[in-house]
Design an enzyme around this catalytic site. Structure first.
Site, PDB file in Angstrom:
ATOM      1  N   HIS A  25       0.869  -1.102  -0.326  1.00 44.15           N
ATOM      2  CA  HIS A  25      -0.241   0.032  -0.051  1.00 44.15           C
ATOM      3  C   HIS A  25       0.945   1.347   0.063  1.00 44.15           C
ATOM      4  O   HIS A  25       0.477   2.218  -0.475  1.00 44.15           O
ATOM      5  CB  HIS A  25      -1.003  -0.086   1.185  1.00 44.15           C
ATOM      6  CG  HIS A  25      -1.767   0.991   1.047  1.00 44.15           C
ATOM      7  ND1 HIS A  25      -3.143   1.027   0.728  1.00 44.15           N
ATOM      8  CD2 HIS A  25      -2.069   2.323   1.696  1.00 44.15           C
ATOM      9  CE1 HIS A  25      -3.902   1.914   0.756  1.00 44.15           C
ATOM     10  NE2 HIS A  25      -3.144   2.845   1.597  1.00 44.15           N
TER      11      HIS A  25
ATOM     12  N   HIS B 156     -10.669   1.589  -0.639  1.00 45.36           N
ATOM     13  CA  HIS B 156     -10.819   1.352   0.878  1.00 45.36           C
ATOM     14  C   HIS B 156     -11.355   0.086   0.866  1.00 45.36           C
ATOM     15  O   HIS B 156     -12.393  -0.032   1.451  1.00 45.36           O
ATOM     16  CB  HIS B 156     -11.423   2.487   1.654  1.00 45.36           C
ATOM     17  CG  HIS B 156     -10.699   2.933   2.832  1.00 45.36           C
ATOM     18  ND1 HIS B 156     -11.547   3.287   3.796  1.00 45.36           N
ATOM     19  CD2 HIS B 156      -9.559   3.068   3.032  1.00 45.36           C
ATOM     20  CE1 HIS B 156     -10.488   3.606   5.003  1.00 45.36           C
ATOM     21  NE2 HIS B 156      -9.281   3.517   4.276  1.00 45.36           N
ATOM     22  N   ASN B 157     -10.989  -1.052   0.186  1.00 46.05           N
ATOM     23  CA  ASN B 157     -11.612  -2.131  -0.186  1.00 46.05           C
ATOM     24  C   ASN B 157     -11.694  -3.176   1.235  1.00 46.05           C
ATOM     25  O   ASN B 157     -12.758  -3.347   1.260  1.00 46.05           O
ATOM     26  CB  ASN B 157     -10.804  -3.071  -1.294  1.00 46.05           C
ATOM     27  CG  ASN B 157     -10.618  -2.380  -2.506  1.00 46.05           C
ATOM     28  OD1 ASN B 157     -11.646  -1.424  -2.802  1.00 46.05           O
ATOM     29  ND2 ASN B 157      -9.562  -2.626  -3.278  1.00 46.05           N
ATOM     30  N   HIS B 158     -10.488  -3.422   1.653  1.00 46.28           N
ATOM     31  CA  HIS B 158     -10.826  -4.403   2.878  1.00 46.28           C
ATOM     32  C   HIS B 158     -11.576  -3.600   4.112  1.00 46.28           C
ATOM     33  O   HIS B 158     -12.178  -4.456   4.692  1.00 46.28           O
ATOM     34  CB  HIS B 158      -9.230  -4.689   3.297  1.00 46.28           C
ATOM     35  CG  HIS B 158      -8.565  -5.478   2.445  1.00 46.28           C
ATOM     36  ND1 HIS B 158      -8.195  -4.920   1.163  1.00 46.28           N
ATOM     37  CD2 HIS B 158      -8.061  -6.789   2.336  1.00 46.28           C
ATOM     38  CE1 HIS B 158      -7.637  -6.083   0.318  1.00 46.28           C
ATOM     39  NE2 HIS B 158      -7.541  -7.044   1.068  1.00 46.28           N
TER      40      HIS B 158
ATOM     41  N   ASN C 179      -3.193   4.389  -7.234  1.00 47.06           N
ATOM     42  CA  ASN C 179      -3.372   3.512  -6.161  1.00 47.06           C
ATOM     43  C   ASN C 179      -3.504   2.095  -6.471  1.00 47.06           C
ATOM     44  O   ASN C 179      -3.714   1.865  -7.426  1.00 47.06           O
ATOM     45  CB  ASN C 179      -4.569   3.840  -5.224  1.00 47.06           C
ATOM     46  CG  ASN C 179      -4.715   3.054  -4.117  1.00 47.06           C
ATOM     47  OD1 ASN C 179      -5.889   2.598  -3.868  1.00 47.06           O
ATOM     48  ND2 ASN C 179      -3.837   3.095  -3.085  1.00 47.06           N
TER      49      ASN C 179
END
Lengths: 79, 226, 721
Positions: free
Chosen positions: C42, C88-90, C522
């Protein structure tokens, strides 16, 4: 001293979130949970040195002046 | 005669700039922006209490803003007969102050609602005198707590004194029911008894420029100026 | 140091050895935490960096490319646009409401950190099969969270995409994009200038939120992980963000700030390291000065991801002025350290240095991997059985599939008109906002075609970029630049790594062809639960421009009896992936035929002629053709009870995807002029019919207008409930 004030919509006001929660619980297989109402809880500290009368007066004016809108809500001071 | 106006900004107001632009575009007088911590309002004809999420709308929409310093003088302004227009959060604030009847609770379908809605005039006041009976206005709404509630006696009072300014209605090619948020009697906006204060959920300040999806919002300010 | 501890921090033993060899001493636990945060995918892009370097990132309008909080492009007259997309997937899978809300908060901070006022947001969200309660819960929570944050802070949400596919069952995707307007002589960067400058902490107090969130974002999930990971999800406070935004913008416009950096993933660690690295300076920070919400250890302070916090550098003499502005906005503020000339990152607590590291080991020596990757096999040619097609069934199919339906249930939960400058709201080919106090407009779109990319990562990516491009062109916007959000499964699988490498290459090719540089982005990897990877989902956010809002072309029908013109080439039934998947229910990825070759000449020719006829005011409305073909494009163009009557050679072709495909409507009287222009430019076109009132007719077959409209507009809500 820790004070808890429970605020709810007045019973005559339709509260759709209760119905939605009830439906969701039932979807989870949790039946027989009826007449759900949702409220909010406010917790606060009051100095122990205050008398009961002083305490009640302070809480009542906090509720009436800001915490509760008595057009739509009712409140209850818990224990 | 020059028409002076002001917009109050609270922490969390987010339609204050939009209201200022609306006033500057449609009035010929000075337009002021007032911070909520001021003690007094300047001498103006109209004060807009704008939309947004004043103080995060924590506790209840408009509750904290209704206790701001500037509010005392807002009440004085209304007593002197000055005009006040509360839009969206501004309507909620005016209700919390007690300048308008009733309260605004969460939308019946429990979801924020951001779309064009359709309204028409119910009873006449200075805020809607240029609008014809049965004329349908298209104006955006954007709220989570726009469901107008009052008890039966207040509702009777609103009708008896003809204080309901706007009600939701069906529009053309409208894919929705008239009553978008559960409001009693489709109420979209009300005035006080002297009819110098209007609170409404739809945003006229988002419907007046030629690039907006409607220009019907002009009619409210133009009515006031006429 | 103990191996388990190292692994718990997401570092490999080899990575640890690099650090150890450099420092020639053991690490403090705080230092280990810093490497854990800074050396994960990240923050340092260790898997993708090698490939991302190949992307075109510059041209004469790029003011700032990748590497800052957001990219910035020049709109002339001192106007610039800052924009970026971020995932902000997880966090959104673990706690959909707060996860998605803080995603919006984070991307907005990236924008105003640079001195830009946010003017629009978009989002790209993907979920699994809607039949499960889990997906419904995620959809409700994510949409609520995005709406809550954006509505409260008062930035219009102008568009995006929302797709359902079972590959996202255990890994939903939430990508949020924000756009801000900046004056080009007032851009702020993270690079500090003054040695001895004060480092100040602005915003919410620090709590235990999201400790190890950045390394969580680089983990593969296992299904029973959810509860365990819950405490690390951050909680957002949009009200605080609104104050922070107004406060910071005021500080910047008053010239009181030297540099600024938001405390995003990996909080104060990454923001301070970033500052030191950019400025080639050192930082000295006293952790005891950090405003805390609850007692925290130095380790926790360093890794906390509490939201709505900023780090700024100011000259010492401005301290009092800064303080008084922030006080008015009721924002916490503390001087926590200073810029040094040591090129070291030093954090102290209780008069002891708990971290003392050279900046270059953290940043420049961060690992970079060249992972093994496979190139997909050549596809066999497959002829599908097309004999039993029935147009009515096909229409019904579309309207039972969430991916084709109008998503007002989603975007009506967003405020799309606040700030008063919105020209096109969600639900159209792109969202468009006007620059305040100017006639200039900015349009934006987010897109991805995961199915195309799975079939052929390189070409699929090129088609995705072209689709974004067409989305903007059809409104008469000139596409300018791209931000990307590369969502993939685990790169340890060489097949997945192949998708990463090839799709980045596709992005490179198309962005070069179209002169739309990539200015920010990103990467989100490990979107995989056990052996269930997501489809490759490199999302594109593209921004386009027109210098006058009056030039914007509507995407919806304007007049009855206008002629409907079709341009572009059909991909035909055998080679339209979404047609095959959704109408012929082809499921296995191996069964699809190879994607048709990209035809940039055709795309460019059509674009050029469209701009030409827009300039001559010959077009009343225009829309591009994508998933769902000509048919769905026409449905999307309906408004005010308009309908259409069309005739097409092969009626089933109207469900196929197109290359360089657009539908436009023109006034009958202009047909001669249009014909001339098309013929002069050798454009193939078809006059397929005309706009009607309250009727839909295809090759003389009448459809129930109101049923179709009702299905299109209302089925989404029916299906998800």
């Amino acid at each position: 001293m820790r004070i808890k004030i429970l605020i709810r919509l007045k019973s005559q006001i339709l509260e759709p979130q209760g119905k939605v929660i009830e439906k969701s619980l039932s979807n989870l297989g949790l039946k027989n949970l009826n007449n759900i109402r949702q409220g909010k809880l406010i917790e606060l500290d009051i100095p122990d040195k205050f008398s009961k009368e002083e305490r009640d007066e302070l809480i009542t004016s906090a509720c009436k002046k800001l915490l509760v809108n008595e057009i739509i809500e009712e409140y209850e001071v818990l224990g | 005669m020059s028409f002076k106006s002001a917009v109050i900004t609270f922490p969390g107001s987010n339609c204050d700039r939009d209201a200022l632009v609306y006033l500057k575009a449609l009035t010929n007088g000075e337009v002021l922006n007032i911070w909520h911590e001021e003690n007094s309002l300047p001498n103006v004809d109209l004060v807009i209490v704008p939309g947004g999420f004043s103080f995060g709308d924590y506790l209840r929409s408009g509750a904290m803003a209704s206790k701001s310093k500037i509010i005392n003088d807002l009440i004085n302004h209304s007593k002197k007969g000055g005009y006040i227009l509360g839009i969206c959060n501004g309507f909620q604030i005016l209700s919390e102050i007690g300048l308008l009847k009733g309260a605004l609770i969460q939308n019946k379908r429990l979801k924020f609602l951001g779309k064009n809605c359709f309204i028409k005039k119910r009873y006449q006041s200075d805020f809607n005198c240029l609008i014809n009976k049965d004329q349908v206005l298209k104006i955006p709404v954007a709220h989570n707590e726009g469901n107008f509630y009052c008890d039966d006696s207040d509702l009777k009072y609103l009708h008896d004194n003809e204080l309901i300014a706007f009600e939701y209605c069906e529009g053309k090619f409208s894919n929705s029911i008239a009553n978008i948020n559960g409001s009693i009697d489709n109420i979209a906006g009300i005035t006080n008894k002297d009819k110098n204060i209007l609170g409404m959920m739809p945003h006229p300040e988002r419907a007046f420029q030629n690039f907006h999806s409607s220009q019907d919002g002009k009619l409210i300010l133009e009515s006031l100026l006429s | 140091m103990n191996e388990d501890l190292i692994k718990q921090h997401g570092l490999t033993i080899d990575e640890f050895k690099i650090i150890h060899k450099y420092l020639k001493r053991d690490l403090s636990i705080e230092e280990l935490g810093i490497f854990s945060a800074m050396w994960n995918e990240h923050c340092c892009y260790k898997t993708s960096k090698k490939w991302l370097k190949k992307l075109p990132t510059e041209n004469n309008i790029v003011i700032q490319g990748p590497g800052e909080n957001a990219g910035i492009i020049d709109l002339k007259d001192n106007d610039g646009i800052a924009f970026k997309i971020e995932s902000h997937n997880h966090p959104s899978y673990i706690e959909p409401f707060n996860g998605s809300a803080t995603g919006v908060g984070g991307i907005l901070r990236d924008i105003f950190t640079m001195g830009a006022r946010p003017i629009a947001t978009l989002d790209s969200i993907r979920f699994g099969d809607i039949t499960t309660d889990k997906t419904k819960y995620l959809l409700n929570g994510v949409v609520h969270g995005i709406g809550h944050y954006g509505n409260c802070i008062g930035i219009p949400n102008i568009g995006g995409e929302c797709e359902f596919d079972s590959s996202y069952d255990y890994n939903n995707l939430v990508n949020a994009m924000a756009i801000g307007h900046v004056k080009n002589d007032r851009i702020f960067y993270s690079k500090p200038k003054t040695i001895g400058g004060l480092i100040v902490y602005i915003g919410s107090k620090t709590g235990k939120d999201g400790i190890h969130g950045a390394s969580m974002a680089s983990d593969v999930f296992s299904e029973d992980d959810e509860d365990e990971k819950r405490p690390s999800v951050q909680v957002g406070d949009p009200f605080m963000e609104k104050l922070l935004m107004e406060g910071c913008l005021e500080l910047m416009s008053s010239g009181l700030i030297e540099s600024m950096q938001d405390m995003g993933a990996a909080g104060i660690t990454s923001s301070s390291v970033e500052m030191a690295s950019k400025g080639e300076v050192g930082v000295l920070i006293n952790l005891d000065k950090i405003p805390l919400r609850e007692p925290l250890s130095p380790y926790e302070i360093l890794l906390s991801e509490s939201q709505e916090r900023m780090l700024a550098v100011i000259e010492p003499e401005n301290n009092e002025k800064v303080k008084s502005i922030l006080k008015r906005w009721q924002i916490d503020y503390e001087v926590i350290g200073e810029i040094t000339d040591t090129k070291r990152v030093v954090f102290s607590s209780k008069n002891k240095n708990v971290v003392d590291l050279p900046v270059n080991i953290i940043v420049d020596d961060a690992p970079e991997y060249d992972r093994e990757f496979y190139i997909p096999k050549k596809r066999k040619i497959n002829d599908f059985d097309l004999t039993n097609l029935n147009i009515e069934n096909m229409v019904d199919n579309l309207f039972q599939n969430l991916n084709y339906l109008e998503k007002s249930w989603v975007f009506n939960q967003y405020d799309s008109t606040v700030m008063g400058d919105t020209i096109k709201e969600p639900g159209q080919s792109s969202g468009i906002v006007k620059i305040h106090d100017s006639d200039k407009v900015i349009g934006a779109t987010t897109d991805c075609n995961p199915l195309y990319i799975r079939i052929n990562p390189e070409k699929g990516m090129e088609y995705t970029v072209l689709e974004s491009y067409r989305n903007l062109v059809c409104s008469n916007l000139k596409p300018l630049a791209i931000t990307n959000n590369l969502n993939f499964a685990s790169p340890h699988d060489p097949n997945i790594m192949g998708e990463i490498v090839l799709s980045i290459n596709g992005l490179r090719k198309s962005a070069s062809q179209l002169d739309t540089p990539i200015v920010s982005g990103n990467v989100s990897l490990y979107n995989q639960t056990n052996d269930r990877p997501i489809k490759p989902t490199p999302v594109i956010g593209m921004v386009g421009f027109n210098d006058n809002y009056e030039n914007i072309i509507s995407n919806k029908f304007q007049n009855e009896s206008d002629l409907i013109i079709l341009i572009g080439n059909t991909m035909s039934k055998n080679s339209s992936p979404y047609f095959l998947q959704d109408q012929l229910t082809v499921k296995k990825v191996t069964q699809f035929n190879e994607l048709i070759d990209i035809n940039y000449d055709l795309e460019k020719k059509n674009i050029k002629v469209l701009y030409n006829i827009f300039d001559h005011n010959l077009v009343t409305s225009c829309n591009d053709i994508s998933r769902g073909g000509v048919f769905l494009t026409l449905i999307k163009m309906l408004q005010n009870n308009y309908g259409f009557n069309i005739n097409i050679k092969d009626k089933f072709d109207i469900f196929c995807e197109y290359q360089a495909g657009y539908i436009l409507t023109i006034n009958k009287n202009d047909y001669g002029s249009i014909k001339n222009i098309f013929e002069k430019n050798q454009i193939e076109y078809q006059n397929i019919g005309e706009v009607t009132k309250e009727s839909i007719e295809i090759n003389s077959k009448k459809f129930d207008y109101f049923k179709i409209l009702n299905d299109y507009l209302n089925n989404f809500e029916k299906i998800i409930n």
